[in-house]
Write an enzyme that holds these catalytic residues in place. Structure first.
Site, short mmCIF file in Angstrom:
data_model
loop_
_atom_site.label_atom_id
_atom_site.label_comp_id
_atom_site.label_asym_id
_atom_site.label_seq_id
_atom_site.Cartn_x
_atom_site.Cartn_y
_atom_site.Cartn_z
N HIS A 82 -5.26 7.53 -1.37
CA HIS A 82 -6.08 7.65 -2.58
C HIS A 82 -7.54 7.56 -2.18
CE1 HIS A 82 -7.81 6.40 -6.48
NE2 HIS A 82 -6.69 6.81 -7.06
N ASP A 135 -2.50 -0.77 0.15
CA ASP A 135 -2.80 -0.43 -1.24
C ASP A 135 -1.48 -0.49 -2.00
OD1 ASP A 135 -3.21 0.77 -3.68
OD2 ASP A 135 -4.13 2.59 -2.89
N GLN A 138 1.01 1.27 -6.38
CA GLN A 138 2.24 1.94 -6.80
C GLN A 138 3.49 1.19 -6.34
OE1 GLN A 138 2.11 4.29 -8.94
NE2 GLN A 138 -0.07 4.75 -8.79
N LYS A 142 -1.51 -0.89 -13.99
CA LYS A 142 -0.31 -0.17 -13.55
C LYS A 142 0.92 -1.07 -13.59
CE LYS A 142 -3.08 2.76 -10.47
NZ LYS A 142 -3.14 3.98 -11.24
N CYS A 181 -6.73 12.02 -7.44
CA CYS A 181 -7.65 11.26 -6.58
C CYS A 181 -7.15 11.24 -5.14
CB CYS A 181 -7.85 9.84 -7.09
SG CYS A 181 -8.69 9.74 -8.68
#
Length: 391
Positions: A107, A184, A187, A210, A347
């Site tokens: 991202h 990261d 997700q 999220k 992104c």
């Protein structure tokens, strides 16, 4: 889900932001209403109670990912969390000639902050390629890593393909050359059980919105010894020990990185979201989403004009393209049938370049997603293909 007029609404954009359960909305309403006061400053009862609630939220969110409260910093989101690491640990640690390893799948928020700090300190960035099914190629990463690499920063789950990283292996190969690993987790935290100790990472970032929580807040988890060595990068109230014009000393632990009045109500709602997901069981959520992913990939894979991206076991995300139908056109026509997907570069423009497409259509699932949502998406795709004369 339904629209304002009561008709079904099929929300398939959870990878962008998740809808909020009543428990989260109610927690934030209480914090904004009857329970509201500032934290860390007041000596009156409600302020003291709100301070306890805010710090309890930190503990809840830290425990949700297997960490401890003295290792978790509240930030404005995962983007700010990565920037915090870049501007504190990065500026203090990196020097000319050092190297940072990213992947082709990152991202923008896990690319641009490292470009900025690398340009400032004279470090270099290397990019790890992907496998044939669009996973981060850890064999290639291992071959690329040298003792000049000080940081490996990778997405735990791709926001485009849903590909899951073998994080323990990534940690092992990073640590073998003395590099730190940042994950990261935007997700992964909402879709599966996360234990930062088992992942063996050094930094882990994720966002609340999220995870079925509010916008405007996220978290950085870092090993306590790393946090202790990181200088603050914002100054103001709450992050200080003592201020004089001759010298200022700073607070210890996470508070050193939380200048100013924090996102009090958002933190409490963040914790409510973490509790909500924990009570449902992240593994149950993952299994539910995997069933929907498998069915959608199977149905789309049977269409000879559809290209699927990512592995078959993608985590809650199906990214695809239909020949001669731009994803934006597909998304617009689907919206007419109350089906909401994401269309664009997500992104992740370097990944789009790598895949050789300007954009993809992305359907992403959450704990509230159902077979009816898949049915509606497939019906909408069939309608779109007819509109474009593809039969």
């Amino acid at each position: 889900m339904v629209t304002a007029d009561g008709t079904p609404w099929h929300y398939l954009d959870t990878a962008a932001t998740a809808q909020k359960p009543r428990a989260v909305i109610d927690a934030m309403a209480r914090a904004l209403g009857d329970n509201y006061a500032t934290v860390h400053r007041g000596v009156y009862t409600r302020s003291a109670e709100m301070t306890l609630a805010y710090e309890a939220a930190r503990r809840t969110v830290a425990h949700f990912i297997g960490g401890h409260e003295d290792e978790l910093v509240f930030t404005r989101g995962a983007t700010e969390a990565i920037n915090l690491v870049a501007q504190t640990w990065g500026r203090a640690t990196l020097k000319p000639g050092d190297r940072i390893l990213l992947s082709q799948a990152e991202h923008h928020s896990n690319i641009v902050p490292w470009q900025m700090v690398a340009a400032e300190v004279g470090a270099q960035i290397d990019v790890c390629p992907l496998t044939h099914d669009h996973r981060i190629d850890l064999d290639a990463a291992e071959a690329m890593l040298t003792e000049a690499h000080k940081l490996v920063a990778l997405g735990h789950v791709s926001n485009v393909t849903g590909a899951l990283l073998d994080a323990p292996r990534a940690a092992a190969i990073a640590h073998k050359v003395g590099a730190k690993l940042l994950l990261d987790g935007c997700q992964s935290a909402p879709h599966m059980g996360v234990d930062v100790e088992a992942l063996a990472c050094d930094f882990y970032v994720f966002s609340a919105h999220k995870l079925y929580g509010p916008t405007g807040i996220g978290a950085l988890w870092a090993k306590a010894e790393l946090l202790a060595g990181m200088p603050p990068y914002q100054g103001g109230g709450a992050m200080i020990d003592r201020v004089t014009f001759a010298q200022t000393t700073y607070a210890s632990g996470p508070q050193r990185f939380e200048a100013g009045t924090p996102a009090i109500t958002e933190a409490i709602a963040f914790a409510a979201a973490a509790d909500y997901v924990r009570n449902l069981g992240p593994h149950n959520i993952h299994a539910h989403e995997q069933g929907l992913v498998a069915r959608l990939r199977r149905e789309l894979g049977a269409m000879n004009d559809v290209t699927l991206f990512g592995p078959d076991d993608s985590a809650g995300i199906v990214s695809f393209a239909i020949d001669d139908i731009h994803p934006h056109d597909l998304g617009t026509i689907l919206d007419e049938s109350n089906v909401a997907i994401r269309a664009g570069h997500h992104c992740a423009q370097p990944l789009m370049d790598y895949l050789g497409v300007p954009a993809t259509a992305r359907a992403s699932f959450g704990l509230y997603s159902s077979e009816a949502d898949v049915d509606a998406l497939l019906a909408g795709i069939a309608r779109t293909r007819k509109i474009f004369g593809r039969g």
